[in-house]
Design a protein around this motif. Structure first.
Motif, short mmCIF file in Angstrom:
data_model
loop_
_atom_site.label_atom_id
_atom_site.label_comp_id
_atom_site.label_asym_id
_atom_site.label_seq_id
_atom_site.Cartn_x
_atom_site.Cartn_y
_atom_site.Cartn_z
N ILE A 126 0.82 -1.21 0.00
CA ILE A 126 0.00 0.00 0.00
C ILE A 126 0.85 1.26 0.00
O ILE A 126 0.33 2.37 0.19
CB ILE A 126 -0.96 0.01 1.21
N GLY A 127 2.14 1.12 -0.25
CA GLY A 127 3.00 2.30 -0.35
C GLY A 127 2.90 3.00 -1.67
O GLY A 127 3.40 4.12 -1.84
N LEU A 128 2.22 2.38 -2.64
CA LEU A 128 2.02 2.99 -3.96
C LEU A 128 0.82 2.32 -4.62
O LEU A 128 0.88 1.13 -4.95
CB LEU A 128 3.28 2.81 -4.83
N PHE A 129 -0.26 3.05 -4.75
CA PHE A 129 -1.41 2.52 -5.47
C PHE A 129 -2.32 3.64 -5.98
O PHE A 129 -2.26 4.78 -5.51
CB PHE A 129 -2.19 1.48 -4.67
N HIS A 130 -3.13 3.27 -7.00
CA HIS A 130 -3.99 4.22 -7.69
C HIS A 130 -5.44 3.80 -7.50
O HIS A 130 -5.79 2.64 -7.68
CB HIS A 130 -3.63 4.23 -9.19
N TRP A 131 -6.28 4.77 -7.11
CA TRP A 131 -7.69 4.51 -6.84
C TRP A 131 -8.57 5.35 -7.76
O TRP A 131 -8.29 6.54 -7.98
CB TRP A 131 -8.05 4.88 -5.40
N ARG A 132 -9.62 4.73 -8.28
CA ARG A 132 -10.66 5.47 -9.00
C ARG A 132 -11.92 5.48 -8.14
O ARG A 132 -12.23 4.49 -7.45
CB ARG A 132 -10.94 4.83 -10.36
N PRO A 133 -12.69 6.57 -8.17
CA PRO A 133 -13.83 6.72 -7.25
C PRO A 133 -15.07 5.97 -7.69
O PRO A 133 -16.12 6.56 -7.98
CB PRO A 133 -14.06 8.25 -7.26
N SER A 134 -15.00 4.65 -7.71
CA SER A 134 -16.16 3.82 -8.02
C SER A 134 -16.91 3.48 -6.73
O SER A 134 -16.39 3.69 -5.62
CB SER A 134 -15.73 2.52 -8.71
N ASN A 135 -18.09 2.94 -6.87
CA ASN A 135 -18.85 2.55 -5.68
C ASN A 135 -18.11 1.49 -4.87
O ASN A 135 -18.08 1.54 -3.64
CB ASN A 135 -20.24 2.04 -6.08
N SER A 136 -17.49 0.52 -5.55
CA SER A 136 -16.79 -0.55 -4.85
C SER A 136 -15.54 -0.04 -4.14
O SER A 136 -15.24 -0.45 -3.02
CB SER A 136 -16.42 -1.67 -5.82
N SER A 137 -14.79 0.84 -4.80
CA SER A 137 -13.58 1.35 -4.16
C SER A 137 -13.93 2.21 -2.95
O SER A 137 -13.24 2.17 -1.92
CB SER A 137 -12.74 2.15 -5.16
N LYS A 138 -14.99 3.00 -3.06
CA LYS A 138 -15.43 3.80 -1.91
C LYS A 138 -15.86 2.90 -0.75
O LYS A 138 -15.57 3.18 0.42
CB LYS A 138 -16.58 4.72 -2.32
N LYS A 139 -16.55 1.84 -1.09
CA LYS A 139 -17.00 0.88 -0.08
C LYS A 139 -15.81 0.23 0.62
O LYS A 139 -15.78 0.11 1.86
CB LYS A 139 -17.87 -0.18 -0.74
N LEU A 140 -14.80 -0.18 -0.16
CA LEU A 140 -13.62 -0.80 0.42
C LEU A 140 -12.87 0.19 1.31
O LEU A 140 -12.43 -0.15 2.42
CB LEU A 140 -12.70 -1.32 -0.68
N ALA A 141 -12.67 1.42 0.82
CA ALA A 141 -11.94 2.43 1.59
C ALA A 141 -12.63 2.70 2.92
O ALA A 141 -11.97 2.83 3.96
CB ALA A 141 -11.83 3.72 0.78
N LYS A 142 -13.94 2.79 2.91
CA LYS A 142 -14.69 3.05 4.14
C LYS A 142 -14.54 1.88 5.12
O LYS A 142 -14.29 2.09 6.32
CB LYS A 142 -16.17 3.28 3.80
N GLU A 143 -14.66 0.65 4.63
CA GLU A 143 -14.53 -0.50 5.52
C GLU A 143 -13.11 -0.61 6.06
O GLU A 143 -12.91 -0.89 7.25
CB GLU A 143 -14.89 -1.79 4.77
N TRP A 144 -12.13 -0.39 5.20
CA TRP A 144 -10.72 -0.44 5.63
C TRP A 144 -10.46 0.59 6.73
O TRP A 144 -9.86 0.29 7.76
CB TRP A 144 -9.84 -0.17 4.41
N LYS A 145 -10.93 1.80 6.53
CA LYS A 145 -10.75 2.86 7.52
C LYS A 145 -11.39 2.49 8.85
O LYS A 145 -10.77 2.63 9.93
CB LYS A 145 -11.35 4.17 7.00
N GLU A 146 -12.61 1.99 8.80
CA GLU A 146 -13.31 1.66 10.04
C GLU A 146 -12.63 0.53 10.80
O GLU A 146 -12.55 0.54 12.03
CB GLU A 146 -14.76 1.29 9.72
N LEU A 147 -12.10 -0.46 10.07
CA LEU A 147 -11.43 -1.60 10.72
C LEU A 147 -10.15 -1.18 11.43
O LEU A 147 -9.90 -1.59 12.56
CB LEU A 147 -11.12 -2.68 9.68
N ILE A 148 -9.34 -0.35 10.78
CA ILE A 148 -8.06 0.01 11.41
C ILE A 148 -8.24 1.04 12.51
O ILE A 148 -7.45 1.08 13.47
CB ILE A 148 -7.02 0.49 10.37
#
Length: 646
Positions: free
Chosen positions: A275-297
C-alpha cells in the motif's frame, strides 16, 4: 495569436457593442437604463479578462518550468523524459488559474496564512487536479527531505497535479515557504523519525485509509504513494491503459509473473499487495472498500493497515474482468483490481538489488525503498547510490576532502565455484578487510571515505534466497547495497567519540560520478600508487611530490607518522585515490586510539540472513575475521550466542 491582434479584435468587438447599445438607448424609456448599465458592466469585465489572459500568455516573465530550490541533476538516459516540452505547463496552468507554480515561493515579507487555509477540501484539491487525477503523498517533518525529493522528481517529469499532506505544522510551514502545494492533516503528529513498526508509525500509517476515503468522496482519482518513493517516468499514461481498474496496486513480489510491462497476475502473487504505492478510482466498490478499511483500522490500534487491506481485498480473487489486461474481480466481487508489475513499479529489492527492469529490458516508473533494514538512513543511502537524491551543493564539497580506493578482488572469489554461504562470505570478507584499512587511513587523514561497491554472491533477505527461488531472475554475483553488509544507520548517525574514537564520515560509491559533483572537486585529484619501499621512485620525504604523470608513489605498510608527514603536503587536494588498500598501513601508533577504532569497526558491521531451517538463522559478519584462525560463517548455536563478534 499576437497580443496586438487579439487586443485589436477585442477592442473592435467592444466598440461595436457599445455603438449598438447607445443607439438603442436613444430610443428606449429611462426605466430600461439600469438594464443597459448592467450589460455594459458585463462587457467591460469580459474584455478585462480577455486582455489579462492574453497578456499573461504572451508575457516574457511567464515561465513554463518551475524555479527549483536545488541544482538539477542530469538524468540517466533510460530514465529521461522530455520536460522541455513547452506544451505541458500552459495546459495545466490555464486549466486552473488559481494554482501557483510549484517551487514558486511566497513574496518576501508575506505572512503565513492561517491553518484553516490549508484544510483538506474539494476546493483545495480542485486547484491542483488535472484530468480529474491528483497525486498525493504525506509525511511529518522528519521526512521533509524525502518529500522535497519526491516533488522534485515529479516536477522534473513535467507533472504538477500533486499535493502533500503535512502531519505537523512544522512541515506545513516548511513546505509552504518552499512553494510546495500542501494541506494540513490536522493531527499534529510527532516531528521526529518514529521508526518503522513503532506505535507512532502505526498511528501515522492509519492516516492513509482516512485520506483515501476523503479523496474518493471528492470524486477524484488518487495516486497515493509514500514519500520514500522516487518517480522516474510519468506513470499517468500507464495507469490510463487500464481504465476499468478501480484499484491498481504495487506489490512486494520478488519473482515476476510477467516479463513485459503488462500487469502482473494478481492471483499468482502470494506476498502482500503493497500500500506504499497505489492508484484509486472513485467507483462505488472502491469507496466501499476504503470506508470498511478505515473503520477496521480505527477500531483496533494494534493491527497493521497493510495486513487489513490485503485481508479484505483478497476475500474474492477472480474471475478476470478482462484476461488480456489481467484486471481481476476482487473484494466484493464487483471491485476491479490490477497489480502493477514489480519490475517497473519497483520495490527496494527489485530496483536496488535485483535490477529487474534492466534484466528484462524495461524502463522503470518508480523506485520505493522497501526491503532494507537500516531505517531512514539506509533509504537515503540507497537513493544516493543510485544517484536519485537531490542533495544541496555542500554535500558534494566537504571541507576535509575525500579518500577513495580501487578495490582488489581475485577472479576466483567472484566467479568460481558454487554460489553458497561459504563462497559468499569468502568474497565479502576479502572486501571488508580492505575497507577496514581504508577506514583507518580516512581516520588518520581526517577525510571522508567514499565507500566502494561491494560484491555479493548471496542476497540477504528475511524470506528466501532469491538466487534459489524458482523463477527468480536474480543474477549472481551482484553489487549489493551497502546496508547488506554494514549498518548504515549506525555509520551515519554517529557514535560517541569518547568511546569509539574520532568519527569517520562516509559517502556512497557513486558520489564522484554524480553530475552534481562540482568540477573544482573533480579537478583537484591525486592518485596514490602504493609501492614497495626502496623500489625505484618509492621513497618518503618531507618534500614528497608527484611524478611526471601526476601520481604520488607511496610505500606500503607505512606508519601513522609517515601518513601525517607526507599527506600534510596535500591537505588542499580534494580527492585522494589509492591504487589499493592491501598492506597500505601498519595501523595506529597510539594504542588507545587503535582500541577505540577497533570498537568502532565492530559497531559498523552487520549480518547476513538467513540459513534455512535454523533458528536463529542469521550469520554475523566479522570485520576482524582474519585474526581468528579457522573462522567459519556459522549462525549462533544457541540464543546465548546470538550477539555480534567480540
Amino acid at each position: 495569436m499576437d497580443i496586438s491582434i487579439a487586443i485589436q479584435l477585442s477592442s473592435n468587438s467592444l466598440l461595436g457593442l457599445l455603438r449598438n447599445l447607445f443607439k438603442d438607448m436613444e430610443n428606449c424609456k429611462p426605466t430600461f437604463w439600469p438594464i443597459y448599465a448592467i450589460v455594459l458592466m458585463g462587457a467591460a469585465l469580459y474584455c478585462f479578462f480577455i486582455f489579462s489572459d492574453v497578456y499573461r500568455s504572451s508575457s516574457s516573465s511567464f515561465s513554463l518550468l518551475p524555479s527549483t530550490p536545488a541544482k538539477i541533476m542530469a538524468s540517466n538516459s533510460s530514465h529521461t523524459t522530455n520536460t522541455g516540452n513547452s506544451s505541458l505547463a500552459p495546459i495545466s496552468r490555464l486549466q486552473n488559474k488559481l494554482a501557483k507554480h510549484i517551487w514558486e515561493v511566497p513574496p518576501a515579507g508575506s505572512k503565513m496564512p492561517p491553518l484553516k487555509a490549508f484544510k483538506l477540501s474539494k476546493k483545495l484539491v480542485q486547484q491542483r487536479v488535472k484530468d480529474n487525477i491528483i497525486i498525493v503523498s504525506y509525511a511529518n517533518y522528519a521526512f521533509m527531505d524525502f518529500v522535497l525529493n519526491w516533488v522534485k522528481h515529479l516536477t522534473e517529469l513535467g507533472i504538477d497535479n500533486l499535493l502533500v499532506g503535512a502531519m505537523d505544522t512544522k512541515l506545513l510551514e516548511a513546505l509552504y515557504w518552499n512553494g510546495v502545494p500542501v494541506f494540513y492533516m490536522g493531527r499534529q503528529m510527532s516531528t521526529i523519525d518514529v521508526g518503522w513498526g513503532s506505535p507512532d508509525f502505526q498511528k501515522m500509517q492509519r492516516e492513509k485509509a482516512i485520506l483515501i476515503d476523503a479523496f474518493l468522496r471528492f470524486g477524484f482519482e488518487l495516486l497515493l504513494c509514500d514519500s520514500d518513493t522516487v518517480w522516474l517516468k510519468n506513470p499517468l499514461p500507464y495507469l490510463a491503459r487500464f481504465p476499468d481498474a478501480d484499484i491498481l496496486t504495487s506489490t512486494d513480489q520478488l519473482i515476476p509473473t510477467v516479463v513485459d510491462d503488462s500487469l502482473e497476475f494478481c492471483e499468482q502473487i502470494h506476498v502482500h499487495y503493497n500500500i506504499g504505492l497505489f492508484h484509486w478510482r472513485p467507483s462505488n466498490s472502491s469507496k466501499k472498500l476504503a470506508k470498511e478499511w478505515k473503520e477496521l483500522i480505527l477500531a483496533d490500534q494494534n493491527i497493521w493497515d497493510q495486513v487489513v487491506f490485503n485481508d479484505i481485498i483478497r476475500r474474492q480473487l477472480g474471475p478476470f474482468v478482462d484476461q488480456d489486461s489481467k484486471v481481476i474481480y476482487a473484494y466484493d466481487g464487483e471491485l476491479k483490481l490490477g497489480c502493477l508489475p514489480s519490475s517497473i513499479f519497483c520495490t527496494g529489492h527489485t530496483f536496488f538489488v535485483q535490477n529487474m527492469y534492466q534484466h528484462l529490458g524495461l524502463e522503470p516508473y518508480a523506485a520505493h525503498t522497501t526491503h532494507q533494514s537500516c531505517g531512514t538512513e539506509g533509504k537515503y543511502h540507497r537513493f544516493r547510490e543510485a544517484k536519485l537524491l537531490y542533495d544541496p551543493p555542500s554535500y558534494y564539497d566537504v571541507p576535509e576532502g575525500f579518500l577513495t580506493f580501487k578495490p582488489s578482488i581475485p577472479k576466483n572469489l567472484l566467479l568460481d565455484g558454487e554460489h553458497n554461504i561459504e563462497s559468499h562470505f569468502a568474497l565479502v570478507n576479502y572486501q571488508i578487510k580492505q575497507i577496514r584499512t581504508a577506514f583507518a587511513i580516512a581516520s588518520l587523514l581526517n577525510r571522508t571515505l567514499v565507500m566502494p561497491r561491494i560484491w555479493c554472491r548471496m542476497d540477504t533477505i528475511w524470506l528466501h534466497r532469491p538466487g534459489d527461488m524458482v523463477g527468480s531472475i536474480m543474477r549472481q554475483p551482484f553489487v549489493c547495497p551497502l546496508d547488506s553488509v554494514f549498518l548504515v544507520d549506525v555509520m551515519v548517525r554517529g557514535l560517541p567519540e569518547e568511546e569509539f574514537g574520532p568519527s569517520i564520515r562516509i559517502k556512497e560509491y557513486s558520489i564522484l560520478d554524480n553530475p552534481s559533483m562540482p568540477r573544482k572537486v573533480k579537478d583537484s585529484w591525486l592518485d596514490v600508487d602504493l609501492c614497495h619501499e626502496g623500489s625505484r621512485g618509492c621513497q618518503v620525504s618531507s618534500y614528497a611530490t608527484t611524478n611526471q604523470t601526476g601520481i604520488l608513489k607511496f610505500p606500503k605498510n607505512s606508519s601513522q607518522e609517515t601518513y601525517w608527514t607526507v599527506f600534510s603536503l596535500f591537505k588542499d587536494v580534494k580527492v585522494l585515490q589509492f591504487s589499493s588498500m592491501e598492506d597500505a598501513s601498519i595501523g595506529f601508533t597510539d594504542k588507545l586510539r587503535e582500541e577505540k577504532f577497533r570498537k568502532r569497526m565492530k559497531a559498523y558491521i552487520g549480518r547476513w540472513c538467513c540459513v534455512e531451517d535454523h533458528s536463529p538463522g542469521h550469520i554475523y559478519y566479522d570485520i576482524y575475521w582474519d585474526e581468528k584462525p579457522g573462522w567459519k560463517p556459522e549462525p549462533p548455536r544457541t540464543p546465548e550466542d546470538d550477539h555480534p563478534p567480540a
